[in-house]
Write a protein that holds these residues in place. Structure first.
Motif, PDB file in Angstrom:
ATOM      1  N   LEU A   1      77.559  17.518 -12.033  1.00  0.00           N
ATOM      2  CA  LEU A   1      77.740  18.971 -12.106  1.00  0.00           C
ATOM      3  C   LEU A   1      78.565  19.471 -10.932  1.00  0.00           C
ATOM      4  CD1 LEU A   1      77.175  21.728 -13.342  1.00  0.00           C
ATOM      5  CD2 LEU A   1      74.954  21.733 -12.170  1.00  0.00           C
ATOM      6  N   GLY A   2      78.277  18.968  -9.738  1.00  0.00           N
ATOM      7  CA  GLY A   2      79.056  19.353  -8.571  1.00  0.00           C
ATOM      8  C   GLY A   2      80.510  18.960  -8.691  1.00  0.00           C
ATOM      9  N   ALA A   3      80.760  17.768  -9.244  1.00  0.00           N
ATOM     10  CA  ALA A   3      82.136  17.318  -9.430  1.00  0.00           C
ATOM     11  C   ALA A   3      82.872  18.186 -10.443  1.00  0.00           C
ATOM     12  CB  ALA A   3      82.148  15.856  -9.889  1.00  0.00           C
ATOM     13  N   ALA A   4      82.165  18.597 -11.496  1.00  0.00           N
ATOM     14  CA  ALA A   4      82.786  19.457 -12.507  1.00  0.00           C
ATOM     15  C   ALA A   4      83.143  20.821 -11.910  1.00  0.00           C
ATOM     16  CB  ALA A   4      81.841  19.635 -13.691  1.00  0.00           C
ATOM     17  N   LEU A   5      82.228  21.394 -11.113  1.00  0.00           N
ATOM     18  CA  LEU A   5      82.495  22.695 -10.491  1.00  0.00           C
ATOM     19  C   LEU A   5      83.613  22.585  -9.466  1.00  0.00           C
ATOM     20  CD1 LEU A   5      78.829  23.924  -9.911  1.00  0.00           C
ATOM     21  CD2 LEU A   5      80.349  24.532 -11.791  1.00  0.00           C
ATOM     22  N   SER A   6      83.553  21.552  -8.644  1.00  0.00           N
ATOM     23  CA  SER A   6      84.576  21.348  -7.619  1.00  0.00           C
ATOM     24  C   SER A   6      85.931  21.080  -8.253  1.00  0.00           C
ATOM     25  CB  SER A   6      84.174  20.182  -6.720  1.00  0.00           C
ATOM     26  OG  SER A   6      85.191  19.883  -5.793  1.00  0.00           O
ATOM     27  N   GLY A   7      85.937  20.211  -9.254  1.00  0.00           N
ATOM     28  CA  GLY A   7      87.194  19.887  -9.917  1.00  0.00           C
ATOM     29  C   GLY A   7      87.815  21.098 -10.575  1.00  0.00           C
ATOM     30  N   ALA A   8      86.995  21.913 -11.222  1.00  0.00           N
ATOM     31  CA  ALA A   8      87.512  23.119 -11.871  1.00  0.00           C
ATOM     32  C   ALA A   8      88.094  24.073 -10.838  1.00  0.00           C
ATOM     33  CB  ALA A   8      86.398  23.806 -12.660  1.00  0.00           C
ATOM     34  N   ALA A   9      87.368  24.275  -9.736  1.00  0.00           N
ATOM     35  CA  ALA A   9      87.786  25.248  -8.726  1.00  0.00           C
ATOM     36  C   ALA A   9      89.035  24.828  -7.977  1.00  0.00           C
ATOM     37  CB  ALA A   9      86.642  25.493  -7.740  1.00  0.00           C
ATOM     38  N   THR A  10      89.301  23.540  -7.941  1.00  0.00           N
ATOM     39  CA  THR A  10      90.498  23.065  -7.237  1.00  0.00           C
ATOM     40  C   THR A  10      91.659  22.776  -8.194  1.00  0.00           C
ATOM     41  OG1 THR A  10      89.589  20.810  -7.292  1.00  0.00           O
ATOM     42  CG2 THR A  10      89.232  22.096  -5.288  1.00  0.00           C
ATOM     43  N   HIS A  11      91.461  23.063  -9.473  1.00  0.00           N
ATOM     44  CA  HIS A  11      92.530  22.845 -10.463  1.00  0.00           C
ATOM     45  C   HIS A  11      92.721  24.107 -11.310  1.00  0.00           C
ATOM     46  CE1 HIS A  11      91.902  18.670  -9.302  1.00  0.00           C
ATOM     47  NE2 HIS A  11      93.036  18.388  -9.886  1.00  0.00           N
ATOM     48  N   SER A  12      92.951  25.215 -10.613  1.00  0.00           N
ATOM     49  CA  SER A  12      93.356  26.484 -11.236  1.00  0.00           C
ATOM     50  C   SER A  12      92.301  27.114 -12.131  1.00  0.00           C
ATOM     51  CB  SER A  12      94.658  26.298 -12.040  1.00  0.00           C
ATOM     52  OG  SER A  12      95.682  25.830 -11.203  1.00  0.00           O
ATOM     53  N   ARG A  13      91.058  26.689 -12.010  1.00  0.00           N
ATOM     54  CA  ARG A  13      89.978  27.377 -12.715  1.00  0.00           C
ATOM     55  C   ARG A  13      89.298  28.287 -11.694  1.00  0.00           C
ATOM     56  NH1 ARG A  13      88.523  25.151 -17.732  1.00  0.00           N
ATOM     57  NH2 ARG A  13      90.158  23.734 -18.403  1.00  0.00           N
ATOM     58  N   GLU A  14      89.265  29.569 -11.969  1.00  0.00           N
ATOM     59  CA  GLU A  14      88.729  30.521 -11.004  1.00  0.00           C
ATOM     60  C   GLU A  14      87.425  31.167 -11.462  1.00  0.00           C
ATOM     61  OE1 GLU A  14      91.912  33.265 -10.627  1.00  0.00           O
ATOM     62  OE2 GLU A  14      93.201  31.884  -9.503  1.00  0.00           O
ATOM     63  N   LYS A  15      87.010  30.889 -12.704  1.00  0.00           N
ATOM     64  CA  LYS A  15      85.838  31.552 -13.257  1.00  0.00           C
ATOM     65  C   LYS A  15      84.969  30.551 -14.003  1.00  0.00           C
ATOM     66  CE  LYS A  15      88.794  35.559 -13.781  1.00  0.00           C
ATOM     67  NZ  LYS A  15      90.033  34.795 -13.450  1.00  0.00           N
ATOM     68  N   LEU A  16      83.666  30.739 -13.884  1.00  0.00           N
ATOM     69  CA  LEU A  16      82.685  29.919 -14.584  1.00  0.00           C
ATOM     70  C   LEU A  16      81.955  30.829 -15.566  1.00  0.00           C
ATOM     71  CD1 LEU A  16      81.081  27.160 -14.746  1.00  0.00           C
ATOM     72  CD2 LEU A  16      79.463  28.231 -13.157  1.00  0.00           C
ATOM     73  N   VAL A  17      82.260  30.698 -16.852  1.00  0.00           N
ATOM     74  CA  VAL A  17      81.620  31.527 -17.870  1.00  0.00           C
ATOM     75  C   VAL A  17      80.362  30.812 -18.331  1.00  0.00           C
ATOM     76  CG1 VAL A  17      81.905  32.690 -20.077  1.00  0.00           C
ATOM     77  CG2 VAL A  17      83.876  32.406 -18.558  1.00  0.00           C
ATOM     78  N   LEU A  18      79.217  31.441 -18.108  1.00  0.00           N
ATOM     79  CA  LEU A  18      77.930  30.785 -18.333  1.00  0.00           C
ATOM     80  C   LEU A  18      77.145  31.510 -19.412  1.00  0.00           C
ATOM     81  CD1 LEU A  18      75.891  28.584 -17.393  1.00  0.00           C
ATOM     82  CD2 LEU A  18      74.990  30.277 -15.789  1.00  0.00           C
ATOM     83  N   ALA A  19      76.711  30.755 -20.425  1.00  0.00           N
ATOM     84  CA  ALA A  19      75.854  31.286 -21.483  1.00  0.00           C
ATOM     85  C   ALA A  19      74.591  30.444 -21.550  1.00  0.00           C
ATOM     86  CB  ALA A  19      76.580  31.259 -22.833  1.00  0.00           C
TER      87      ALA A  19
END
Length: 556
Positions: free
Chosen positions: A261-279
């Motif tokens: 989970l940490g890798a997914a969040l870190s990877g997203a944030a360092t590759h032009s993903r600025e938002k985490l949409v959570l449902a």
């Protein structure tokens, strides 16, 4: 597929399970950056260093703060010493007929207990507002059976101190003696805080000193999360058991859902993903998204970096299906189309899972996951406004114009020749860029004025791409408020304040709750405007009519 029957290989495994928690990633656009982050974590021994409480993990600038903020790693074990005392105090409260627990706390001191009690099916009244209407109603609710838990890490939180003062006055007006009033208060704070001194000198019923090496948003399994929840009747020992079962998995490379989970969040944030949409589709984790929102936003939203959590009403809500390239989808539950799926895990384990993942994300972003510099800024702005008030009255700027029950406040240069509410709204919405976001910030009663939250899906539907967040003030100041000022500078802000039907004085202070609430709103607005963030304030002179007008304007 996991690696339980093979040598651990975190680099090619995108489903990790341990301690009852399972995390799955789907889509190469999420898996590839996560894989890169996993390999980097292995090279730099991040798992081993975090488990060993290596304060240098986040860089030189963060080392001093990190050195006093890693106690949360031990909470599944260390917090067990709290359990006998919580049971003892609860028994005493029940013997005295005090079965209505009110929690006065902000941020991490209130969000975790609220979700714990909601999921345990026990009642806890959370007071994390400065709205006079909401506070007055809460004070009148079962006062004869009320015990107040005052929770503040610093011991000087202005909201919780004001709540404490208001309750003392209410108990006094009800005819209670000083001794009887003292028996209605339980305090949770750090050692040496002003609140410890107040509780000791006032001979309050109980004083719980929390671990000072645990930051507020990592405190779910500390005294801040367990004391109010346990006094309300939740099984807090079970939470610790659940977290303890997960902990061994978090300290290894293979079958480590927290690492993935940490890798997914870190990877997203360092590759032009600025938002985490959570449902959330898991009924066992109802309300958990609000706690995640604070943890992620306050931990990562600084230095122009981070992930902005966007909590949506469900997988059919606007903002989920029409997601842009700057966001990543996550679900609490196994949902097709979700790139990050947390498909199982009890509440106690979920707390530890997300805390561990957030600490990992801080390492990946090269930022401290333990400070919140811009939260302090808004507090300072509020204090200055209150100090400048004349006889408790703020100098509030006049509106640019009034349209029905709504006053429109904002920058004349931004609003131009707007003369109507619709004109002003159209102009502010035009400021929202395709990869930006619109933040709705409501300084209102989150129960009596709950309909205002319907603006979030309505505006997300209207914008069709840019994300829309919603927060109750001043609650969000301890959460997404950090990201608004410290994260990516792409936000547009719509602040909503409202007239107070009957104000409520704060005993011992030269200002009232209505004045405090407005000072918090104006202080935060000033912090945004000082950064040239587009912002509009709408003041509802009649709350019910104003909310109806806004909902009608957006077809909600």
């Amino acid at each position: 597929m996991t690696t339980s029957d093979k040598a651990p290989n975190p680099f090619n495994t995108y489903a990790q399970e341990g301690g009852g928690c399972r995390v799955r990633l789907s889509g190469e656009e999420v898996r590839a950056p996560a894989g890169f982050a996993l390999r980097a974590a292995s090279v730099h021994e991040v798992v081993q260093r975090l488990a060993a409480k290596d304060a240098t993990l986040w860089g030189d600038a963060a080392t001093e703060e990190a050195a006093i903020r890693l106690g949360w790693l031990d909470l599944p074990t260390s917090s067990r010493e709290l359990l006998p005392r919580i049971a003892e105090v609860r028994a005493g409260l029940q013997a005295d007929g005090l079965d209505h627990v009110v929690l006065a706390g902000m941020g991490g001191s209130s969000l975790a207990p609220e979700v714990i009690c909601r999921n345990a099916g026990v009642e806890l009244t959370v007071l994390d507002t400065t709205d006079a209407n909401q506070i007055r109603r809460t004070l009148a609710d079962r006062l004869d059976r009320t015990v107040v838990v005052v929770a503040s890490k610093s011991g000087g939180t202005i909201e919780t101190d004001s709540h404490r003062r208001a309750y003392i006055q209410a108990f006094r007006d009800a005819g209670l003696s000083d001794e009887q009033i003292a028996a209605r208060f339980v305090v949770v704070t750090d050692p040496g805080s002003p609140l410890e001194e107040i509780a000791t000198e006032g001979n309050y019923r109980a004083l719980f000193l929390a671990d000072p090496n645990v930051g507020g948003r990592y405190s779910a399994l500390s005294a801040f999360g367990l004391v109010p929840s346990g006094l309300a009747g939740a099984d807090v020992a079970k939470l610790l058991d659940e977290a303890a079962e997960l902990r061994p998995a978090l300290e290894q490379l293979g079958d480590n859902p927290g690492l993935l989970l940490g890798a997914a969040l870190s990877g997203a944030a360092t590759h032009s993903r600025e938002k985490l949409v959570l449902a959330n589709t898991d009924p066992a984790l109802e309300g958990f998204g609000d706690w995640v929102e604070q943890l992620i936003a306050e931990s990562s939203g600084k230095e122009g970096k981070g992930l902005l959590p966007v909590i949506v009403e469900g997988i059919d809500a606007p903002g989920w299906a029409d997601i842009g390239p700057d966001a990543v989808r996550a679900t609490l539950g196994d949902v097709d189309g979700s790139e990050i799926r947390i498909t199982s895990g009890p509440l106690g384990a979920q707390f530890l899972l997300w805390e561990w993942a957030t600490a990992f994300m801080g390492w990946g972003l090269h930022t401290s996951p333990f400070d919140q510099p811009n939260v302090t800024e808004s507090k300072d702005n509020t204090a200055r406004l209150l100090e400048s008030a004349t006889d408790g009255v703020l100098d509030v700027p006049a509106p640019l114009f009034t349209d029905g029950p709504i006053e429109v406040h904002g920058d004349q240069a931004l609003l131009g020749e707007a003369k109507s509410l619709v004109d002003a709204l159209e102009l502010i919405l035009r400021q929202v860029q395709p990869t930006g976001y619109l933040a709705l910030m409501a300084y209102l009663d989150r129960f009596a004025d709950a309909d205002i939250a319907r603006l979030r899906p309505a505006l997300a539907r209207l914008l069709a791409g840019p994300q829309v967040t919603f927060g109750w003030g001043p609650r969000f100041l301890h959460s997404t408020g950090q990201f608004h000022k410290g994260g990516q500078p792409v936000g547009v802000f719509l602040q909503i304040t409202g007239a107070v039907e009957e104000d409520l004085p704060i005993p011992g202070r030269p200002y009232s709750f209505a004045t405090l609430q407005m000072a918090q709103a104006l202080g935060d607005l000033g912090a945004l405007q000082s950064r040239n963030r587009p912002a509009l304030r709408l003041h509802l002179t009649d709350r019910k009519a104003g909310i109806a007008t806004l909902l009608a304007a957006f077809g909600a």
